[in-house]
Design an enzyme around this catalytic site. Structure first.
Site: not given
Length: 497
Positions: A110, A445
């Site tokens: 993943c 961020c």
């Protein structure tokens, strides 16, 4: 230990001595890497966000998703202007601190997580080193107070939102629903045991995959632009436990009403720990591979739910922005509030205000707070949430900060900046500086954008007083950074006035 490399098409000409790992070549020595070379070496460090660094014959090679301390084999995939990038072919030796216990079973196939193999404290240490190295180009160590990287209150099961993709794991394979395989634009891994979400996410995911898989419903193929199933959006509040489920499809299906009715019942029948607030169906015929709405229908319940942060209540809709780690957001916003300091009788500008979370946390003790946000839906949500929380001194304006700041006539006492990942528009920064506030709190961020924006701010006389990281995304490469900037000359001017 010396590093070595071999040319793929001439591998037979190379050999190395095991004891010293010394490379030798018949006839002549090589002095630089070339595209296609296979190399082996030690990952010395990892730079933001996920760039593993190894040295080959004195040259730097970047290999993504490698962990410091790993011995790997990689192939050189790019060689341009003295910069080399590679792709890991094989892990030859694990890093000393790599672990197996507690690791997500979907790792590393993943592509969602980078650090599943590392203890959490080691992840925080990596992120701290990355952020401090980035900042060193504009803020030398010792010139400001560094408060470290604050940990997420929850290491696992922390995400309150996931956008899962439909597809297959290989061409012609069975229906998969989950995340993209690492390094693949097409292949999907069914992440029914994901470690960074609550188990309710996995139950909803698997029930949805099984329901449509048994009926052989086709997923949307991005190249051919045909198919029905696109994404599954799941949002779950940590504090209230309310859940919103949204199936995103194209319009390429006749008789979908019966199909959707069966899926809805399958979701309602699940033994969930949380409470279903709503089940939705969104149609999206966009060619872009993004989760967006052309039309959204409520199949069950309502199209919103509530979450709570630091004593305030927030209404969240399927596509409204909200921090994906609710408990981590409390740490982040509490840090912002502490950096801002005294706000009694002060005018605060919250630029890039999103759904107004920071503005509403400051409003109870401020004279007024004005938020500016470019997304109209976020502005409407901010206004509604302010009303829910009984805050009458919050005002939210829709528009680009670059343009809206020209229309603001009130002079702020302090400014909060919480821009998107790309940071502040270069032409907006001078306008923000012209407000001449002595305190700015920057919430970033993306640390690289913060470093870029700090340059003009510091040239204008601002200095970084203190800074810290807040880990909102355990096991991934991302990290939030909060910085307090002050301007001594402006503070003196304000005191004289």
């Amino acid at each position: 230990m010396q590093r070595f490399f071999v040319r793929v098409e001439a591998a037979a000409e190379f050999f190395h001595e095991v004891d010293g790992c010394e490379l030798k070549k018949k006839g002549r020595s090589r002095t630089s890497m070339k595209k296609g070379d296979v190399v082996e070496g030690l990952i010395e460090k990892i730079e933001f966000p996920n760039k593993g660094i190894m040295t080959v014959d004195g040259e730097r090679l970047v290999v993504k998703n490698a962990i410091p301390g790993q011995m790997i084999q990689a192939v050189v995939t790019k060689r341009r202007k003295g910069k080399s990038e590679g792709l890991m072919l094989q892990l030859l030796k694990k890093a000393p601190n790599e672990r197996e216990e507690g690791r997500c079973p979907h790792f590393p196939q993943c592509g969602g997580c980078v650090y599943q193999c590392l203890p959490y404290q080691d992840q925080l240490a990596i992120k701290e080193a990355q952020v401090k190295e980035l900042l060193s180009s504009v803020c030398p160590e010792g010139s400001y107070l560094w408060e470290g990287v604050k940990a997420s209150p929850a290491e696992t099961g922390y995400r309150n939102k996931m956008e899962f993709s439909f597809g297959d794991g290989y061409k012609g394979g069975p229906l998969e629903l989950g995340m993209h395989k690492r390094g693949s634009f097409y292949d999907i891994v069914t992440t029914d045991q994901c470690q960074i979400v609550h188990p309710d996410f996995c139950r909803i995911l698997e029930a949805t995959r099984r329901y449509f898989g048994e009926r052989q419903i086709p997923f949307y193929r991005k190249l051919q632009h045909v198919g029905y199933l696109r994404h599954l959006l799941v949002r779950r509040a940590v504090k209230t436990g309310e859940i919103l489920v949204d199936l995103v499809t194209t319009t390429q299906m006749e008789g979908e009403e019966e199909l959707l009715a069966g899926w809805q019942e399958a979701i309602k029948a699940l033994p969930l720990e949380g409470k279903l607030a709503g089940i939705l169906h969104t149609q999206n015929d966009s060619l872009a591979d993004v989760v967006q709405s052309d039309c959204t229908e409520v199949l069950y319940g309502q199209d919103y739910f509530y979450e709570e942060l630091l004593g305030l209540r927030f209404k969240i809709t399927p596509f409204s922005f909200f921090q994906t780690n609710s408990l981590g957001a409390e740490v982040l916003y509490d840090t912002v509030r502490r950096y801002i300091g005294e706000t009694k009788d002060k005018v605060v500008f919250d630029l890039y205000s999103g759904t107004g979370t920071i503005a509403q946390l400051l409003a109870p003790v401020a004279q007024s707070v004005t938020g500016v946000e470019i997304v109209p839906e976020a502005v409407e949500a901010a206004r509604e949430n302010a009303a829910i929380n009984g805050l009458e001194n919050c005002h939210f304006l829709a528009g680009d900060v670059l343009k809206v700041v020209d229309e603001l006539t009130e002079k702020p006492d302090l400014i909060v900046l919480d821009p998107p990942r790309d940071g502040i528009h270069p032409k907006a920064l001078p306008k923000i500086i012209d407000f001449r506030v002595n305190r700015i709190v920057y919430v970033s961020c993306k640390p690289t954008s913060l470093v870029r924006d700090l340059g003009p701010l510091m040239e204008a006389g601002y200095r970084v007083e203190k800074m810290c990281g807040v880990d909102m995304f355990p096991f991934t490469a991302n990290c939030e950074v909060v910085a307090l900037l002050t301007h001594c000359d402006i503070k003196a001017e304000n005191e004289e006035e």
